[in-house]
Motif scaffolding. Structure first.
Motif, PDB file in Angstrom:
ATOM      1  N   ILE A 118     -20.945 -29.660 -92.150  1.00  0.00           N
ATOM      2  CA  ILE A 118     -21.928 -28.790 -91.500  1.00  0.00           C
ATOM      3  C   ILE A 118     -22.865 -28.191 -92.547  1.00  0.00           C
ATOM      4  CG2 ILE A 118     -22.222 -26.662 -90.176  1.00  0.00           C
ATOM      5  CD1 ILE A 118     -19.514 -27.283 -88.849  1.00  0.00           C
ATOM      6  N   ALA A 119     -22.283 -27.716 -93.663  1.00  0.00           N
ATOM      7  CA  ALA A 119     -23.089 -27.090 -94.719  1.00  0.00           C
ATOM      8  C   ALA A 119     -24.055 -28.091 -95.338  1.00  0.00           C
ATOM      9  CB  ALA A 119     -22.175 -26.498 -95.788  1.00  0.00           C
ATOM     10  N   ARG A 173     -25.220 -30.942 -94.169  1.00  0.00           N
ATOM     11  CA  ARG A 173     -26.268 -31.378 -93.236  1.00  0.00           C
ATOM     12  C   ARG A 173     -27.346 -30.315 -93.117  1.00  0.00           C
ATOM     13  NH1 ARG A 173     -23.057 -33.794 -88.048  1.00  0.00           N
ATOM     14  NH2 ARG A 173     -22.548 -31.584 -87.913  1.00  0.00           N
ATOM     15  N   ASP A 174     -26.927 -29.062 -93.016  1.00  0.00           N
ATOM     16  CA  ASP A 174     -27.887 -27.973 -92.875  1.00  0.00           C
ATOM     17  C   ASP A 174     -28.738 -27.819 -94.132  1.00  0.00           C
ATOM     18  OD1 ASP A 174     -28.925 -25.707 -91.316  1.00  0.00           O
ATOM     19  OD2 ASP A 174     -28.024 -24.479 -92.878  1.00  0.00           O
ATOM     20  N   GLN A 213     -31.343 -30.499 -94.276  1.00  0.00           N
ATOM     21  CA  GLN A 213     -32.455 -30.253 -93.361  1.00  0.00           C
ATOM     22  C   GLN A 213     -33.399 -29.189 -93.910  1.00  0.00           C
ATOM     23  OE1 GLN A 213     -30.482 -29.254 -89.699  1.00  0.00           O
ATOM     24  NE2 GLN A 213     -29.864 -31.364 -89.269  1.00  0.00           N
ATOM     25  N   LYS A 214     -32.858 -28.268 -94.701  1.00  0.00           N
ATOM     26  CA  LYS A 214     -33.677 -27.209 -95.279  1.00  0.00           C
ATOM     27  C   LYS A 214     -34.220 -27.572 -96.661  1.00  0.00           C
ATOM     28  CE  LYS A 214     -31.313 -23.624 -92.624  1.00  0.00           C
ATOM     29  NZ  LYS A 214     -30.321 -22.522 -92.633  1.00  0.00           N
ATOM     30  N   SER A 271     -32.867 -28.131 -99.563  1.00  0.00           N
ATOM     31  CA  SER A 271     -32.355 -27.348-100.678  1.00  0.00           C
ATOM     32  C   SER A 271     -32.481 -28.139-101.980  1.00  0.00           C
ATOM     33  CB  SER A 271     -30.884 -26.984-100.440  1.00  0.00           C
ATOM     34  OG  SER A 271     -30.307 -26.403-101.581  1.00  0.00           O
ATOM     35  N   ASN A 286     -31.065 -19.861 -97.326  1.00  0.00           N
ATOM     36  CA  ASN A 286     -30.742 -21.038 -96.519  1.00  0.00           C
ATOM     37  C   ASN A 286     -29.478 -20.839 -95.688  1.00  0.00           C
ATOM     38  OD1 ASN A 286     -32.903 -22.766 -97.142  1.00  0.00           O
ATOM     39  ND2 ASN A 286     -31.940 -23.415 -99.067  1.00  0.00           N
ATOM     40  N   TRP A 298     -26.219 -20.021 -96.892  1.00  0.00           N
ATOM     41  CA  TRP A 298     -24.941 -20.459 -97.444  1.00  0.00           C
ATOM     42  C   TRP A 298     -24.648 -19.767 -98.767  1.00  0.00           C
ATOM     43  CZ3 TRP A 298     -22.010 -23.188 -94.203  1.00  0.00           C
ATOM     44  CH2 TRP A 298     -22.667 -23.828 -93.137  1.00  0.00           C
ATOM     45  N   LYS A 344     -20.646 -19.760 -94.891  1.00  0.00           N
ATOM     46  CA  LYS A 344     -21.799 -19.068 -94.326  1.00  0.00           C
ATOM     47  C   LYS A 344     -22.041 -17.758 -95.081  1.00  0.00           C
ATOM     48  CE  LYS A 344     -23.747 -21.169 -90.777  1.00  0.00           C
ATOM     49  NZ  LYS A 344     -25.209 -21.395 -90.731  1.00  0.00           N
TER      50      LYS A 344
END
Length: 259
Positions: A106-107, A109-110, A113-114, A116, A188, A190, A217
Motif C-alpha cells: 500500500i505504501a 503504490r501510494d 503515485q505521488k 516520491s 506524502n 508516510w 502512515k
C-alpha cells in the motif's frame, strides 16, 4: 511463533527461480538469494476477535533475466495456518483463507503515485491464491519488487557506524538533505517504520538521501516538528546529555551535541 514450522519458504523459490509479476505490467525476476524470513503466526482467537491473518514473509535479492545488471529486492508474503492448526487437513486450513494487502505494498503504490523522489520505486507486484497443495488452500500469496537505490546505507542493527565514519562536513550534508527530505515524506503521508539510521541511504554523488524499509502512515502532530529531535532519533546526532523527547523539561539546547 511456532518453532516446528519456522521455515515456510522451502519449495519453488530457490535461487534461479523466475517469478512473473503482472502489475502494473508484466515483468520477470530471477531470484539470486534469500536475505531473510519472518513469521507472523497467530491463533484462531486472534483471527476471530481482531481479523488478523497468519502469514510469513521473505525478502530476496533478484534481477531481471533480460538485463542482468538490473537488480532489485523482492518480498513474498504467504498465508500460513493459524498456530496449532498446522496438522489439520487441507479443507480445514482452507477455511482460514482471508483477503490481505501488505501495508508495505500500500505504501509503495501510494508513494509511486505521488512521484516520491526519496524512496525506492515499486517496480511490480502480483497477488494470487494458493492452490490445493498450498499451506492454506485459497489463502493469499503476494509478491512485490522494488528498486535498490544507489548509495550507502547509513546504519544497521548495531547503530549508525557507517554514518559516523564520514567526515564532519559530509555528515552536515547528510543532515541538510534529511531536513529537506523528511517533510516531503510526511507530506506524502508516510514515515519510516524504523526511525533509525538503517532506514537511510546516502547517495554522495547526487547528495540524495533515501528512506528505505517499511513505512507507516504519518500521524498528524499536535506541535511543530523539532528537527533536532528527528535528527537525533535517526542517529544523525548524539544528544549530550541524553534526551527523553517525551519529557516536558527538554530545554532544546543542542550546543553540546555531537554533530
Amino acid at each position: 511463533m511456532s518453532s516446528s514450522f519456522s521455515t515456510w519458504f522451502i519449495k519453488g523459490i530457490n535461487p534461479g527461480t523466475v517469478i512473473t509479476l503482472n502489475q502494473p505490467f508484466s515483468s520477470q525476476w530471477k531470484i539470486l538469494e534469500k536475505l531473510n524470513e519472518h513469521e507472523f503466526q497467530i491463533n484462531k482467537e486472534e483471527n476471530n476477535d481482531y481479523g488478523f491473518s497468519s502469514f510469513a514473509s521473505a525478502k530476496f535479492q533478484c534481477y531481471d533475466p533480460k538485463q542482468r545488471s538490473k537488480e532489485a529486492f523482492m518480498r513474498m508474503y504467504i498465508q500460513v495456518p493459524h498456530r496449532k492448526t498446522e496438522m489439520d487437513d487441507a479443507d480445514t486450513r482452507g477455511r482460514q483463507a482471508t483477503i490481505f494487502t501488505p501495508p508495505e505494498l500500500i505504501a509503495y503504490r501510494d508513494l509511486n503515485q505521488k512521484h516520491s523522489s526519496n524512496t525506492p520505486k515499486l517496480i511490480g507486484y502480483k497477488t494470487g491464491t494458493q492452490d490445493r497443495s498450498g499451506l492454506v488452500p485459497g489463502g493469499f500469496i503476494i509478491w512485490l519488487v522494488w528498486e535498490i537505490v544507489p548509495g550507502l546505507r547509513l546504519g544497521d542493527s548495531n547503530g549508525a557506524d557507517p554514518y559516523w565514519a564520514h567526515k564532519s562536513d559530509e555528515r552536515e550534508r547528510v543532515r541538510k538533505a534529511f531536513v529537506k527530505a523528511l517533510p516531503k515524506l510526511v507530506e506524502n503521508g508516510w514515515f519510516p517504520t524504523v526511525s533509525r539510521a538503517r532506514s537511510l541511504v546516502w547517495h554522495q554523488d547526487t547528495e540524495t538521501l533515501y528512506f528505505v524499509g517499511r513505512f507507516s502512515k504519518a500521524g498528524k502532530r499536535k506541535s511543530p516538528v523539532e528537527f533536532a529531535e528527528w535528527i537525533a532519533t535517526f542517529e544523525l546526532a548524539k544528544p549530550v546529555p541524553p534526551v527523553r523527547w517525551e519529557d516536558d523539561d527538554w530545554d532544546k539546547d543542542t550546543s553540546r551535541w555531537e554533530w
